[in-house]
Design a protein around this motif. Structure first.
Motif, short mmCIF file in Angstrom:
data_model
loop_
_atom_site.label_atom_id
_atom_site.label_comp_id
_atom_site.label_asym_id
_atom_site.label_seq_id
_atom_site.Cartn_x
_atom_site.Cartn_y
_atom_site.Cartn_z
N TYR A 1 1.23 -10.82 -6.19
CA TYR A 1 1.76 -9.94 -7.44
C TYR A 1 1.90 -9.45 -7.66
CZ TYR A 1 -0.42 -9.21 -2.26
OH TYR A 1 -1.69 -8.12 -1.70
N GLU A 2 2.31 -8.50 -8.57
CA GLU A 2 3.07 -7.91 -10.17
C GLU A 2 3.80 -7.16 -9.93
OE1 GLU A 2 2.81 -8.84 -15.32
OE2 GLU A 2 1.03 -9.48 -13.13
N TYR A 3 4.37 -6.48 -10.32
CA TYR A 3 4.87 -5.55 -10.62
C TYR A 3 4.46 -4.99 -12.27
CZ TYR A 3 7.38 -1.26 -11.60
OH TYR A 3 8.30 0.86 -12.37
N ASP B 1 -1.38 1.57 -9.76
CA ASP B 1 -1.07 0.64 -11.07
C ASP B 1 -0.08 -0.47 -11.43
OD1 ASP B 1 -0.26 3.26 -11.71
OD2 ASP B 1 -0.41 2.49 -14.02
N LYS B 2 1.24 0.53 -10.96
CA LYS B 2 2.08 -0.66 -10.93
C LYS B 2 2.30 -1.96 -10.24
CE LYS B 2 4.56 2.47 -12.60
NZ LYS B 2 5.33 2.75 -14.18
N ILE B 3 1.90 -1.78 -8.93
CA ILE B 3 1.45 -3.39 -8.71
C ILE B 3 0.26 -3.97 -8.74
CG2 ILE B 3 1.76 -4.70 -6.41
CD1 ILE B 3 3.84 -2.22 -5.59
N ARG C 1 0.99 -1.38 -0.10
CA ARG C 1 -0.07 -0.66 0.32
C ARG C 1 0.68 0.70 -0.44
NH1 ARG C 1 -2.81 -0.96 4.11
NH2 ARG C 1 -2.29 0.62 5.70
N ASN C 2 2.01 1.25 0.87
CA ASN C 2 2.78 2.44 0.95
C ASN C 2 3.27 2.98 -0.89
OD1 ASN C 2 1.81 2.89 3.35
ND2 ASN C 2 3.48 1.70 4.98
N LEU C 3 3.94 1.70 -0.83
CA LEU C 3 4.33 2.23 -2.10
C LEU C 3 3.85 2.19 -3.27
CD1 LEU C 3 6.79 -1.50 -3.13
CD2 LEU C 3 7.53 0.67 -2.13
N ARG C 4 2.64 1.61 -2.92
CA ARG C 4 1.69 2.70 -4.33
C ARG C 4 1.11 3.50 -4.12
NH1 ARG C 4 -2.42 -2.82 -3.65
NH2 ARG C 4 -2.27 -4.27 -5.77
#
Length: 222
Positions: free
Chosen positions: A219-221, A209-211, A200-203
């Motif tokens: 999960y997919e990058y 939409d990146k993760i 959540r923090n990275l998003r």
């Protein structure tokens, strides 16, 4: 964030000396002396490079690396050895090592060999080690530093490790177990709740939409 090294050396003074020297040059080092402990750590934790003594407690480095390679562990490896026979050298490379250094060796030479292997490992990146995430966001894959609008973004250690893992496996669905193995050290208990917080923090920083979440898969990058 520093690269992580698994060092196997059964001479306590040499193990401590090498560990301290590499740590003073920015590396995180886990120093151990036995075959069994090395095998467990190599499976349970994610390392950027191995430094294996050939003669270790409970086995030998050649056999250990062969076993890891057969199980799919592709972490680069340097052998340290007092063996001089060309057949031993051939055996080392056949087991899957990337380099070797003969004992006694200069610590500065070992450092140069480590730096060189890690540069080759990430040779698919541009010369300054950055991966461009978007027009205003880039990530240093070696130092694990995130830059947004030309300013550093503070990430928790596991957040930066997770982002590096995603970027190295772009387009691949990573299961939770794969992520746990790479983010949580040996002896730590993985937490799905913590993983969700990191994602959540990275998003919030790099874009929702990146993760991509794949229910029951991982999960997919993108």
């Amino acid at each position: 964030m520093s690269s992580k090294i698994l060092l196997i050396e059964d001479e306590p003074m040499l193990c401590e000396m090498v560990s301290d020297y590499l740590a003073s040059n920015g590396y995180e080092v886990v120093g151990i002396d036995s075959y069994d402990e090395a095998l467990s750590l190599a499976y349970e934790c994610k390392f950027d490079i191995f430094i294996f003594d050939v003669k270790i407690i409970g086995g030998d480095g050649f056999e250990l690396l062969s076993r890891l390679r057969e199980s799919g562990v592709d972490t680069p490896c340097i052998f340290t050895t007092s063996l001089n026979d060309i057949s031993d050298l051939a055996k080392g490379f056949k087991s899957g090592c990337d380099d070797y250094i003969k004992k006694p060796f200069e610590l500065a030479e070992l450092l140069l060999r480590i730096d060189n292997i890690l540069k080759r490992k990430f040779s698919h990146l541009n010369s300054d080690n950055y991966i461009q995430i978007s027009n205003n966001i880039k990530f240093d894959i070696i130092q694990k530093k995130l830059i947004k609008d030309n300013l550093p973004v503070q990430l928790a250690k596991k957040e930066s490790d997770l982002l590096a893992l995603f970027l190295k496996n772009r387009g691949k669905i990573l299961s939770r177990d794969e992520i746990y193995m790479n983010l949580w050290d040996y002896g730590q208990i993985p937490s799905e709740l913590s993983l969700r917080v990191y994602i959540r923090n990275l998003r919030k920083i790099i874009g929702e939409d990146k993760i991509i979440s794949h229910p029951k898969l991982g999960y997919e990058y993108a």
